[in-house]
Design a protein around this motif. Structure first.
Motif, PDB file in Angstrom:
ATOM      1  N   UNK A  58       0.625  -1.117   0.001  1.00 27.10           N
ATOM      2  CA  UNK A  58       0.207   0.035   0.112  1.00 27.10           C
ATOM      3  C   UNK A  58       0.792   1.068  -0.072  1.00 27.10           C
ATOM      4  N   UNK A  59       0.727   2.222  -0.960  1.00 28.12           N
ATOM      5  CA  UNK A  59       1.348   3.398  -0.897  1.00 28.12           C
ATOM      6  C   UNK A  59       0.929   4.449   0.089  1.00 28.12           C
ATOM      7  N   UNK A  60       1.846   5.452   0.463  1.00 24.17           N
ATOM      8  CA  UNK A  60       1.387   6.410   1.473  1.00 24.17           C
ATOM      9  C   UNK A  60      -0.058   7.276   1.284  1.00 24.17           C
ATOM     10  N   UNK A  61      -0.979   7.220   2.277  1.00 21.75           N
ATOM     11  CA  UNK A  61      -2.201   7.631   2.218  1.00 21.75           C
ATOM     12  C   UNK A  61      -3.136   6.701   1.351  1.00 21.75           C
ATOM     13  N   UNK A  62      -2.815   5.625   0.780  1.00 22.58           N
ATOM     14  CA  UNK A  62      -3.723   4.730   0.424  1.00 22.58           C
ATOM     15  C   UNK A  62      -4.538   3.908   1.211  1.00 22.58           C
ATOM     16  N   UNK A  63      -5.881   4.163   1.398  1.00 18.17           N
ATOM     17  CA  UNK A  63      -6.465   3.399   2.491  1.00 18.17           C
ATOM     18  C   UNK A  63      -6.930   2.027   2.484  1.00 18.17           C
ATOM     19  N   UNK A  64      -6.953   1.496   1.116  1.00 20.11           N
ATOM     20  CA  UNK A  64      -7.351   0.200   0.573  1.00 20.11           C
ATOM     21  C   UNK A  64      -7.189  -0.108  -0.800  1.00 20.11           C
ATOM     22  N   UNK A  65      -6.843  -1.352  -1.116  1.00 21.48           N
ATOM     23  CA  UNK A  65      -6.987  -1.700  -2.566  1.00 21.48           C
ATOM     24  C   UNK A  65      -8.281  -2.443  -2.592  1.00 21.48           C
ATOM     25  N   UNK A  66      -8.964  -2.430  -3.920  1.00 24.88           N
ATOM     26  CA  UNK A  66      -9.838  -3.428  -4.205  1.00 24.88           C
ATOM     27  C   UNK A  66      -9.519  -4.181  -5.545  1.00 24.88           C
ATOM     28  N   UNK A  67      -9.071  -5.210  -5.370  1.00 22.45           N
ATOM     29  CA  UNK A  67      -8.719  -5.855  -6.355  1.00 22.45           C
ATOM     30  C   UNK A  67      -9.712  -6.637  -7.197  1.00 22.45           C
ATOM     31  N   UNK A  68      -9.729  -6.462  -8.494  1.00 25.00           N
ATOM     32  CA  UNK A  68     -11.007  -6.743  -9.165  1.00 25.00           C
ATOM     33  C   UNK A  68     -10.774  -8.067 -10.352  1.00 25.00           C
ATOM     34  N   UNK A  69      -9.446  -8.557 -10.329  1.00 26.63           N
ATOM     35  CA  UNK A  69      -9.128  -9.229 -11.585  1.00 26.63           C
ATOM     36  C   UNK A  69      -7.777  -9.895 -11.108  1.00 26.63           C
ATOM     37  N   UNK A  70      -7.288 -11.047 -11.529  1.00 27.13           N
ATOM     38  CA  UNK A  70      -6.171 -11.843 -11.136  1.00 27.13           C
ATOM     39  C   UNK A  70      -5.790 -12.640 -12.183  1.00 27.13           C
ATOM     40  N   UNK A  71      -4.553 -12.896 -12.810  1.00 28.98           N
ATOM     41  CA  UNK A  71      -4.098 -13.881 -13.775  1.00 28.98           C
ATOM     42  C   UNK A  71      -2.671 -14.333 -13.546  1.00 28.98           C
ATOM     43  N   UNK A  72      -2.427 -15.553 -13.829  1.00 26.00           N
ATOM     44  CA  UNK A  72      -1.032 -16.138 -13.582  1.00 26.00           C
ATOM     45  C   UNK A  72      -0.708 -16.756 -15.020  1.00 26.00           C
ATOM     46  N   UNK A  73       0.698 -16.486 -15.206  1.00 23.54           N
ATOM     47  CA  UNK A  73       1.119 -17.198 -16.359  1.00 23.54           C
ATOM     48  C   UNK A  73       1.889 -18.303 -15.936  1.00 23.54           C
ATOM     49  N   UNK A  74       2.331 -18.693 -14.761  1.00 20.26           N
ATOM     50  CA  UNK A  74       2.869 -19.986 -14.577  1.00 20.26           C
ATOM     51  C   UNK A  74       2.631 -19.941 -12.962  1.00 20.26           C
ATOM     52  N   UNK A  75       3.136 -21.232 -12.260  1.00 21.45           N
ATOM     53  CA  UNK A  75       3.208 -21.131 -10.938  1.00 21.45           C
ATOM     54  C   UNK A  75       3.960 -19.920 -10.260  1.00 21.45           C
ATOM     55  N   UNK A  76       4.789 -19.143 -10.813  1.00 22.49           N
ATOM     56  CA  UNK A  76       5.444 -18.059 -10.365  1.00 22.49           C
ATOM     57  C   UNK A  76       4.972 -16.689 -10.623  1.00 22.49           C
ATOM     58  N   UNK A  77       4.807 -16.432 -11.850  1.00 22.26           N
ATOM     59  CA  UNK A  77       4.589 -15.253 -12.447  1.00 22.26           C
ATOM     60  C   UNK A  77       3.079 -14.981 -12.529  1.00 22.26           C
ATOM     61  N   UNK A  78       2.484 -13.805 -11.882  1.00 24.01           N
ATOM     62  CA  UNK A  78       1.220 -13.519 -11.850  1.00 24.01           C
ATOM     63  C   UNK A  78       1.044 -12.050 -11.600  1.00 24.01           C
TER      64      UNK A  78
END
Length: 207
Positions: free
Chosen positions: A103-123
């Motif tokens: 979280x950056x300075x003064x950022x109260x929260x993230x709302x994550x809307x989507x996730x994707x991975x290319x392999x077991x490590x990179x996403x």
């Protein structure tokens, strides 16, 4: 209440399943022909092992809304949502581990809307944030996070002010798209740089 429908003929007809779900559903993900998961409000994660005929509740020790999910293989998957939340499973959903996003300075929260991975490590994860200290003036923006170690660490690699990111998808290791507010964005550099390929006065929720 959350509703689930199933089709046997490519979507020509849909049958409502008798699933007792009292919360909104935002994501559904099947890891094989029989086993699937749904994710929704109040941290609800449910699993079926018989093509959706029956669903059982899985405890995730999280009470916020879960908006998106992605499985890279049958035992390994992630779900993301409100309150800066990234959850990971490595045992086919039996247990979920909280992964910490920056979280950056003064950022109260993230709302994550989507996730994707290319392999077991990179996403990648896209989402939106609120900037400011309540009750002061709040501003909003978007963010794209990347991991190269399965989610143990996440770094912020891209973002914009005054635009909302809704959905992320990658075609291969380099090329991906973000469905956003009034925009469709494209990368050919594995997320490092993005450019608009379509701009209109409508929001794009899926891609």
């Amino acid at each position: 209440n959350g509703l689930i429908y199933r089709t046997y003929n490519g979507g020509n007809n849909w049958i409502k399943l008798n699933a007792e779900i009292t919360d909104e559903i935002f994501s559904i993900n099947f890891i094989n022909n029989s086993t699937g998961f749904i994710f929704g409000a109040n941290g609800k994660i449910l699993r079926t092992s018989n093509q959706g005929d029956n669903w059982s509740l899985i405890s995730s020790s999280f009470s916020g809304t879960l908006l998106s999910s992605y499985f890279i293989r049958q035992d390994t998957g992630w779900t993301v949502g409100y309150n800066n939340t990234i959850l990971k499973t490595i045992d086919s959903g039996n247990n979920w581990i909280i992964q910490i996003a920056p979280l950056g300075p003064n950022i109260s929260q993230h709302i994550f809307t989507s996730i994707s991975f290319r392999n077991n490590l990179t996403g990648f994860v896209v989402g939106n944030w609120l900037f400011g200290i309540p009750p002061g003036i709040m501003q909003a923006g978007s963010t794209l996070l990347k991991t190269t170690n399965g989610g143990n660490n996440w770094i912020d690699i891209y973002g914009q002010w005054d635009i909302i990111f809704y959905k992320l998808t990658f075609l291969n290791n380099n090329t991906g798209y973000i469905a956003a507010q009034n925009n469709i964005l494209k990368t050919t550099t594995e997320g490092l740089n993005w450019f608009s390929v379509y701009n209109n006065n409508i929001d794009f929720y899926v891609i």
